[in-house]
Motif scaffolding. Sequence first.
Motif, PDB file in Angstrom:
ATOM      1  N   LEU A   1      -8.559   7.556  -3.469  1.00  5.37           N
ATOM      2  CA  LEU A   1      -9.502   8.363  -2.702  1.00  5.37           C
ATOM      3  C   LEU A   1     -10.804   7.609  -2.437  1.00  5.37           C
ATOM      4  N   MET A   2     -10.871   6.375  -2.896  1.00  8.73           N
ATOM      5  CA  MET A   2     -12.084   5.577  -2.743  1.00  8.73           C
ATOM      6  C   MET A   2     -11.781   4.362  -1.867  1.00  8.73           C
ATOM      7  N   GLY A   3     -12.570   4.182  -0.827  1.00  5.59           N
ATOM      8  CA  GLY A   3     -12.390   3.019   0.032  1.00  5.59           C
ATOM      9  C   GLY A   3     -11.063   3.056   0.764  1.00  5.59           C
ATOM     10  N   THR A   4     -10.413   1.911   0.852  1.00  4.66           N
ATOM     11  CA  THR A   4      -9.118   1.821   1.531  1.00  4.66           C
ATOM     12  C   THR A   4      -8.068   2.620   0.755  1.00  4.66           C
ATOM     13  N   PRO A   5      -7.254   3.410   1.441  1.00  3.90           N
ATOM     14  CA  PRO A   5      -6.295   4.278   0.735  1.00  3.90           C
ATOM     15  C   PRO A   5      -5.057   3.527   0.233  1.00  3.90           C
ATOM     16  N   TYR A   6      -5.277   2.606  -0.706  1.00  2.00           N
ATOM     17  CA  TYR A   6      -4.155   1.849  -1.252  1.00  2.00           C
ATOM     18  C   TYR A   6      -3.342   2.710  -2.217  1.00  2.00           C
ATOM     19  N   PRO A   7      -2.023   2.513  -2.246  1.00  2.00           N
ATOM     20  CA  PRO A   7      -1.230   3.141  -3.308  1.00  2.00           C
ATOM     21  C   PRO A   7      -1.521   2.440  -4.637  1.00  2.00           C
ATOM     22  N   LEU A   8      -1.744   3.215  -5.694  1.00  4.58           N
ATOM     23  CA  LEU A   8      -2.132   2.639  -6.980  1.00  4.58           C
ATOM     24  C   LEU A   8      -1.088   2.836  -8.077  1.00  4.58           C
ATOM     25  N   LYS A   9      -0.251   3.851  -7.925  1.00  2.00           N
ATOM     26  CA  LYS A   9       0.769   4.092  -8.942  1.00  2.00           C
ATOM     27  C   LYS A   9       1.941   4.823  -8.304  1.00  2.00           C
ATOM     28  N   LEU A  10       3.143   4.381  -8.672  1.00  2.00           N
ATOM     29  CA  LEU A  10       4.349   5.015  -8.159  1.00  2.00           C
ATOM     30  C   LEU A  10       5.296   5.351  -9.301  1.00  2.00           C
ATOM     31  N   GLU A  11       5.678   6.612  -9.368  1.00  2.00           N
ATOM     32  CA  GLU A  11       6.756   7.030 -10.262  1.00  2.00           C
ATOM     33  C   GLU A  11       7.977   7.241  -9.384  1.00  2.00           C
ATOM     34  N   ARG A  12       8.984   6.393  -9.554  1.00  2.00           N
ATOM     35  CA  ARG A  12      10.125   6.412  -8.657  1.00  2.00           C
ATOM     36  C   ARG A  12      11.042   7.606  -8.907  1.00  2.00           C
ATOM     37  N   ALA A  13      11.729   7.995  -7.864  1.00  3.13           N
ATOM     38  CA  ALA A  13      12.637   9.143  -7.945  1.00  3.13           C
ATOM     39  C   ALA A  13      13.732   8.885  -8.970  1.00  3.13           C
ATOM     40  N   GLY A  14      14.144   9.969  -9.630  1.00  5.69           N
ATOM     41  CA  GLY A  14      15.246   9.880 -10.568  1.00  5.69           C
ATOM     42  C   GLY A  14      14.953   9.080 -11.818  1.00  5.69           C
ATOM     43  N   GLY A  15      13.675   8.949 -12.165  1.00  4.76           N
ATOM     44  CA  GLY A  15      13.312   8.190 -13.357  1.00  4.76           C
ATOM     45  C   GLY A  15      13.617   6.716 -13.241  1.00  4.76           C
ATOM     46  N   ALA A  16      13.580   6.181 -12.016  1.00  7.29           N
ATOM     47  CA  ALA A  16      13.934   4.783 -11.783  1.00  7.29           C
ATOM     48  C   ALA A  16      12.750   3.840 -11.936  1.00  7.29           C
ATOM     49  N   GLY A  17      11.813   4.191 -12.825  1.00 14.15           N
ATOM     50  CA  GLY A  17      10.735   3.274 -13.139  1.00 14.15           C
ATOM     51  C   GLY A  17       9.364   3.743 -12.687  1.00 14.15           C
ATOM     52  N   VAL A  18       8.357   3.126 -13.273  1.00 14.55           N
ATOM     53  CA  VAL A  18       6.958   3.388 -12.926  1.00 14.55           C
ATOM     54  C   VAL A  18       6.286   2.056 -12.629  1.00 14.55           C
ATOM     55  N   VAL A  19       5.594   1.997 -11.503  1.00 15.02           N
ATOM     56  CA  VAL A  19       4.968   0.754 -11.048  1.00 15.02           C
ATOM     57  C   VAL A  19       3.499   1.005 -10.766  1.00 15.02           C
ATOM     58  N   ARG A  20       2.659   0.073 -11.194  1.00 13.51           N
ATOM     59  CA  ARG A  20       1.228   0.118 -10.864  1.00 13.51           C
ATOM     60  C   ARG A  20       0.918  -0.994  -9.872  1.00 13.51           C
ATOM     61  N   LEU A  21       0.014  -0.701  -8.956  1.00 14.47           N
ATOM     62  CA  LEU A  21      -0.371  -1.648  -7.916  1.00 14.47           C
ATOM     63  C   LEU A  21      -1.880  -1.809  -7.953  1.00 14.47           C
ATOM     64  N   ALA A  22      -2.339  -3.031  -8.141  1.00 17.99           N
ATOM     65  CA  ALA A  22      -3.773  -3.272  -8.323  1.00 17.99           C
ATOM     66  C   ALA A  22      -4.167  -4.580  -7.641  1.00 17.99           C
ATOM     67  N   GLU A  23      -5.464  -4.864  -7.708  1.00 13.24           N
ATOM     68  CA  GLU A  23      -6.012  -6.118  -7.163  1.00 13.24           C
ATOM     69  C   GLU A  23      -5.593  -6.335  -5.708  1.00 13.24           C
ATOM     70  N   TRP A  24      -5.629  -5.232  -4.960  1.00 12.90           N
ATOM     71  CA  TRP A  24      -5.297  -5.319  -3.543  1.00 12.90           C
ATOM     72  C   TRP A  24      -6.268  -6.257  -2.825  1.00 12.90           C
ATOM     73  N   ASP A  25      -5.704  -7.130  -2.007  1.00 11.31           N
ATOM     74  CA  ASP A  25      -6.476  -8.060  -1.165  1.00 11.31           C
ATOM     75  C   ASP A  25      -7.283  -9.078  -1.970  1.00 11.31           C
ATOM     76  N   GLU A  26      -7.006  -9.232  -3.259  1.00  8.85           N
ATOM     77  CA  GLU A  26      -7.664 -10.262  -4.059  1.00  8.85           C
ATOM     78  C   GLU A  26      -6.800 -11.524  -4.037  1.00  8.85           C
ATOM     79  N   ASP A  27      -7.292 -12.549  -3.379  1.00  2.58           N
ATOM     80  CA  ASP A  27      -6.523 -13.783  -3.208  1.00  2.58           C
ATOM     81  C   ASP A  27      -6.361 -14.517  -4.540  1.00  2.58           C
ATOM     82  N   PHE A  28      -5.338 -15.337  -4.628  1.00  6.73           N
ATOM     83  CA  PHE A  28      -5.099 -16.146  -5.815  1.00  6.73           C
ATOM     84  C   PHE A  28      -4.410 -17.434  -5.381  1.00  6.73           C
TER      85      PHE A  28
END
Length: 259
Positions: free
Chosen positions: A209-236
């Motif tokens: 809800l802050m700044g660019t509306p990036y997805p930050l966490k996904l709980e997949r359907a059917g208990g197929a895992g949980v994923v976090r998404l961070a450091e959007w647009d941070e180059d490496f």
Amino acid sequence: MTAFPPAARARLRRAALLGLVCAGLTASLTACAEEPDPDQGTNGLGKLSATAIEGKARAAAGRAEAVHLSGTVVSKGRSYKLNMRLKEDGGTGSVTSKGSAFELLRIDDELFMKAGADFWDHEETEPSEPTHSDEGAGGKLEDKYVKVPDDDPVYDQLRGFTDKDVLLDGLLGLHGKLAKGERATVGGVRTIEVTGGASGEGGRLAVSLMGTPYPLKLERAGGAGVVRLAEWDEDFALEAPGEDETVDYGGQLPKTSNG
């Protein structure tokens, strides 16, 4: 003009003052009773429909130059623990499955894999003579970056773990009718949830809800895992390993008990 005696004038002044106090108190109580605006200070995403929120989240993810993806993904009955940093021209990180871990590094179309001897050593399911490519694989390849030949059957599968667009397209989908869920925080960032299905059985996606509306966490359907998404647009940096760190196996990689 009617003249009031001093006592009457005093009573009138007290009544007027009491009226002002009561009016102020009433206004104060009314203000306190008002619900705070949950979208105050946000990007306004919470006012949109669930479909619009998901669409904006997917669009933001597609435009992003880089992301750090971590968590667990279950695919075809097999669980993978991912810790990957991804961008348009490659990615780097680790994958763990069945208790064995390996590292991946891709720069454009060059793909490297690194793992310990235990990963490379394997047992044949049926007695057979070891092939030339299998003999001593563990000792030769241990903790070295092994260049994966692009014609190896596992090349495309391993490359998929390092491809930002492939991973995000495969992970971010929700199933069922979309609905707006709870407001919460992920990594200290205010989010709104979009759910798939009536009770979220089709997955749950937390969007910033802050700044660019990036997805930050996904709980997949059917208990197929949980994923976090961070450091959007941070180059490496993506740097090719040195020659002393690399083994060019030449042919197809040896098969392992990990697939």
